[in-house]
Design a protein around this motif. Structure first.
Motif, short mmCIF file in Angstrom:
data_model
loop_
_atom_site.label_atom_id
_atom_site.label_comp_id
_atom_site.label_asym_id
_atom_site.label_seq_id
_atom_site.Cartn_x
_atom_site.Cartn_y
_atom_site.Cartn_z
N ASP A 1 0.82 -1.21 0.00
CA ASP A 1 0.00 0.00 0.00
C ASP A 1 0.85 1.26 0.00
OD1 ASP A 1 -2.25 -1.49 0.04
OD2 ASP A 1 -2.48 -1.47 2.23
N ASN A 2 2.11 1.10 0.43
CA ASN A 2 2.96 2.27 0.48
C ASN A 2 3.68 2.53 -0.82
OD1 ASN A 2 2.40 2.98 3.09
ND2 ASN A 2 4.05 1.78 4.00
N CYS A 3 3.36 1.82 -1.87
CA CYS A 3 4.00 2.05 -3.17
C CYS A 3 3.25 3.14 -3.93
CB CYS A 3 4.03 0.76 -3.98
SG CYS A 3 5.10 0.81 -5.43
N GLU A 4 2.56 3.99 -3.20
CA GLU A 4 1.77 5.02 -3.85
C GLU A 4 2.50 6.35 -3.81
OE1 GLU A 4 -2.22 5.19 -2.72
OE2 GLU A 4 -2.53 3.07 -2.66
N GLY A 5 3.52 6.46 -4.65
CA GLY A 5 4.25 7.71 -4.76
C GLY A 5 5.27 7.86 -3.65
N GLN A 6 5.82 9.02 -3.59
CA GLN A 6 6.92 9.25 -2.68
C GLN A 6 6.46 9.31 -1.24
OE1 GLN A 6 9.57 12.24 -3.95
NE2 GLN A 6 10.58 12.44 -1.99
N ASN A 7 5.25 9.76 -0.97
CA ASN A 7 4.81 9.94 0.40
C ASN A 7 3.84 8.86 0.86
OD1 ASN A 7 6.18 12.34 0.78
ND2 ASN A 7 4.67 13.40 -0.46
N ILE B 1 1.63 7.09 -9.05
CA ILE B 1 1.74 5.65 -9.27
C ILE B 1 1.74 5.33 -10.76
CG2 ILE B 1 0.53 3.44 -8.99
CD1 ILE B 1 -0.47 4.46 -6.31
N PHE B 2 0.84 5.99 -11.50
CA PHE B 2 0.75 5.72 -12.93
C PHE B 2 2.08 5.99 -13.63
CE2 PHE B 2 0.09 7.48 -17.21
CZ PHE B 2 -0.48 6.38 -17.84
N PHE B 3 2.64 7.16 -13.38
CA PHE B 3 3.90 7.50 -14.05
C PHE B 3 5.08 6.70 -13.49
CE2 PHE B 3 1.51 11.41 -15.12
CZ PHE B 3 1.68 11.37 -16.50
N GLN B 4 4.99 6.32 -12.22
CA GLN B 4 6.05 5.48 -11.65
C GLN B 4 6.09 4.13 -12.34
OE1 GLN B 4 5.73 5.01 -7.43
NE2 GLN B 4 7.60 3.81 -7.23
N MET B 5 4.94 3.56 -12.58
CA MET B 5 4.89 2.27 -13.28
C MET B 5 5.23 2.43 -14.76
SD MET B 5 4.13 0.17 -10.88
CE MET B 5 5.09 1.25 -9.82
N LEU B 6 4.79 3.54 -15.36
CA LEU B 6 5.03 3.76 -16.77
C LEU B 6 6.52 3.92 -17.07
CD1 LEU B 6 3.91 4.36 -19.64
CD2 LEU B 6 3.79 6.77 -18.96
N PHE B 7 7.23 4.70 -16.23
CA PHE B 7 8.64 4.98 -16.49
C PHE B 7 9.58 4.04 -15.76
CE2 PHE B 7 6.93 9.55 -16.87
CZ PHE B 7 6.75 9.41 -18.24
N GLU B 8 9.03 3.18 -14.88
CA GLU B 8 9.85 2.26 -14.08
C GLU B 8 10.88 3.02 -13.25
OE1 GLU B 8 11.58 -0.81 -16.43
OE2 GLU B 8 9.68 -1.52 -17.22
N VAL B 9 10.38 3.93 -12.44
CA VAL B 9 11.23 4.77 -11.62
C VAL B 9 10.87 4.63 -10.15
CG1 VAL B 9 11.69 6.45 -13.43
CG2 VAL B 9 9.66 6.73 -12.01
N VAL B 10 11.83 4.97 -9.29
CA VAL B 10 11.62 4.88 -7.84
C VAL B 10 12.22 6.10 -7.17
CG1 VAL B 10 11.57 2.37 -7.73
CG2 VAL B 10 13.75 3.57 -7.60
N PRO B 11 11.73 6.47 -5.96
CA PRO B 11 12.33 7.58 -5.21
C PRO B 11 13.63 7.14 -4.54
CG PRO B 11 10.49 6.66 -3.97
CD PRO B 11 10.51 5.94 -5.29
N THR B 12 14.66 7.94 -4.62
CA THR B 12 15.97 7.55 -4.08
C THR B 12 15.96 7.47 -2.56
OG1 THR B 12 16.71 9.85 -3.99
CG2 THR B 12 17.17 8.63 -6.00
#
Length: 552
Positions: free
Chosen positions: A20-26, A534-545
């Motif tokens: 559930d915490n994979c919803e963006g940086q916060n 979440i959408f753009f995180q999955m689309l670009f395959e990116v994560v917060p450092t």
């Protein structure tokens, strides 16, 4: 894809993960009370627990042991938390001295020296005054860059002016800079360079008439897409392109200088004599002429945007500056003399492609080399500009000043892809709706407001942080001189020729406060933005450092 993402992190030894915490940086707003942002501890890479005070967007203020010198405590407090090397996913230190020089030279020598010479002559009406302004712009850029070298070695976080404003003035001025720079300064710089690239590229195929504007803009858009792909694919590829294109443009500069020297040896010095015959322009006109010249030198501060990726920045940052900027100034002086050895000032003013006209006069059947050289030069400059601009987005977003997604890094390629894409989209819009001349004036006026602000930040921190370690330190008179000149460059054109555009610029800067108060100061976080992230995180395959460090 999200399930795959969750599974990868679950498999890390010794980690606990809640999908559930994979919803963006916060995390989602409804989960903040149970998420990592409310924890009063932080798990380090060696398994120990370090006391920390939770802060907005995952940022922590670490509690450190007292240091007799006070240097370590200050160093930690001034560096942004997202730049810590403990992060699993982070930008890597891949830039050495040569790459640093190549980034500065490659971004400074772009379209300016091929667009600005005629512009300076138009505004000053004097060969001698225009040449003095060329040299003065080089000196001013060097003094400003030396001041930035002190700032960059004080705080090795990426972001340049944004990081320095945070240290000296706090969050609000830093946000205003990131607001203006992300939406206006860096995209307009990219748009100008790509339009120049396209103009020279199309010029090679159109000899009887001016190239159609729509074709020029389409070629400029194609250049943006190519540069975006290079920088998103690999940092090493982006730097390799920068190094190769910088070397190629230095060959082009050498061709121009050698051609001009040949004409001078033939006795073609008539355009260099009586250089100060025309009347001296007014102070306001000189200020706007400085805008044109300084545009050709812009890029002297780009290395400060990528400080986190420089190897041994306390040495390589000032060394790169001290080598690159005098080299560029010398090249510009010799290029201008070469132009005047081959054509008259009036011919330079009437030519829309000065370098191409020069090639037709000097190189004969090899005249095609000049438009090719200019396209190589401008493409390399645009590559370096986007490389630096993406890091500004990355640094400011990591602190919560921009959208969360812009601070994310590709999980495999370790490139700040969302920030690069965001800048490219805005630059593309400017390409479609702007012209080179209008963009240059707007860019220069706005940029020197913040350049002066950085000088003021350096002066302020000499008094507010006197014990902070400074691996490189400039005499205090240098930032004072640059600050005074910056104020003149901002105020002079307004007094000489008031235009409504200057008011629009100031209002646009102040408009940032309307967004700063609710979204940064009061930390309002619309719930729908979690789904967007979440959408753009999955689309670009990116994560917060800064969150990946929790799973070390």
């Amino acid at each position: 894809m999200r399930d795959t993402f969750v599974q990868i992190i679950k498999e890390k030894p010794g980690s606990s993960f809640n999908s559930d915490n994979c919803e963006g940086q916060n995390g989602a707003v409804k989960d903040i009370s149970n998420g990592w942002n409310n924890n009063n501890h932080n798990i380090t890479t060696d398994g120990t627990v370090k006391n920390a005070t939770a802060n907005f967007r995952g940022r922590t203020t670490e509690t450190t042991a007292s240091d007799p010198s006070g240097a370590r405590g200050v160093r930690i407090s001034m560096e942004r938390s997202g730049s810590k090397t403990k992060d699993t996913i982070q930008l890597e230190k891949r830039m050495g001295l040569f790459s640093g020089i190549a980034l500065i030279v490659g971004t400074m020598i772009g379209s300016g020296i091929f667009v600005s010479p005629s512009g300076l002559l138009v505004r000053t009406g004097s060969v001698g005054i225009s040449f003095i302004i060329w040299m003065a712009c080089g000196l001013l850029s060097l003094l400003g860059a030396l001041s930035y070298a002190e700032l960059g070695t004080m705080n090795t976080s990426s972001g340049a002016e944004w990081a320095y404003f945070m240290d000296a003035f706090g969050s609000a001025p830093a946000f205003l800079f990131s607001w203006v720079s992300t939406l206006v300064l860096k995209p307009s710089q990219m748009a100008i360079i790509c339009l120049s690239f396209a103009q020279y590229a199309v010029e090679a195929f159109v000899s009887e008439c001016d190239p159609p504007p729509i074709v020029v803009k389409m070629v400029a858009l194609l250049a943006i897409v190519c540069i975006l792909f290079v920088n998103c694919y690999s940092v090493n590829l982006g730097m390799a392109v920068q190094n190769v294109f910088t070397s190629a443009k230095m060959v082009a500069v050498l061709i121009v200088i050698c051609g001009g020297a040949w004409k001078l040896f033939q006795g073609n010095t008539q355009h260099l004599s009586n250089a100060f015959d025309n009347p001296t322009p007014s102070m306001g006109v000189i200020a706007t002429a400085f805008y044109t010249g300084l545009w050709a030198y812009d890029g002297w501060n780009n290395l400060n945007y990528v400080t986190e990726e420089i190897q041994n920045p306390s040495k390589n940052l000032p060394r790169s500056i001290m080598i690159a900027i005098p080299l560029v100034t010398l090249c510009y002086a010799l290029i201008n003399i070469s132009y005047l050895a081959a054509m008259s000032p009036q011919e330079m003013i009437e030519s829309e492609a000065v370098a191409v006209t020069f090639g037709n006069r000097i190189l004969g059947m090899f005249a095609w080399i000049m438009p090719l050289s200019v396209t190589i030069s401008t493409f390399g400059s645009a590559n370096g500009t986007l490389f630096a601009a993406g890091r500004l987005c990355f640094a400011a977003s990591r602190e919560g000043h921009l959208l969360d997604i812009l601070s994310y890094v590709h999980v495999r390629r370790l490139t700040p892809a969302p920030g690069l894409i965001f800048h490219s989209l805005i630059a593309s819009a400017m390409v479609l709706h702007g012209t080179i001349d209008s963009l240059i004036d707007f860019f220069s006026f706005t940029a020197w407001i913040f350049y002066g602000g950085s000088m003021f930040a350096l002066i302020v921190m000499r008094f507010t942080k006197p014990n902070y370690p400074r691996p490189y330190k400039v005499p205090i008179i240098i930032p004072v001189i640059v600050l005074v000149i910056s104020a003149y460059l901002v105020i002079g054109p307004i007094i000489d020729k008031p235009q409504i555009e200057y008011l629009y610029t100031v209002l646009f800067i102040l408009l940032g406060l309307v967004l700063y108060l609710p979204f940064v100061r009061w930390r309002m976080h619309p719930v729908f933005m979690n789904k967007v992230t979440i959408f753009f995180q999955m689309l670009f395959e990116v994560v917060p450092t800064n969150h990946m460090a929790m799973f070390d």
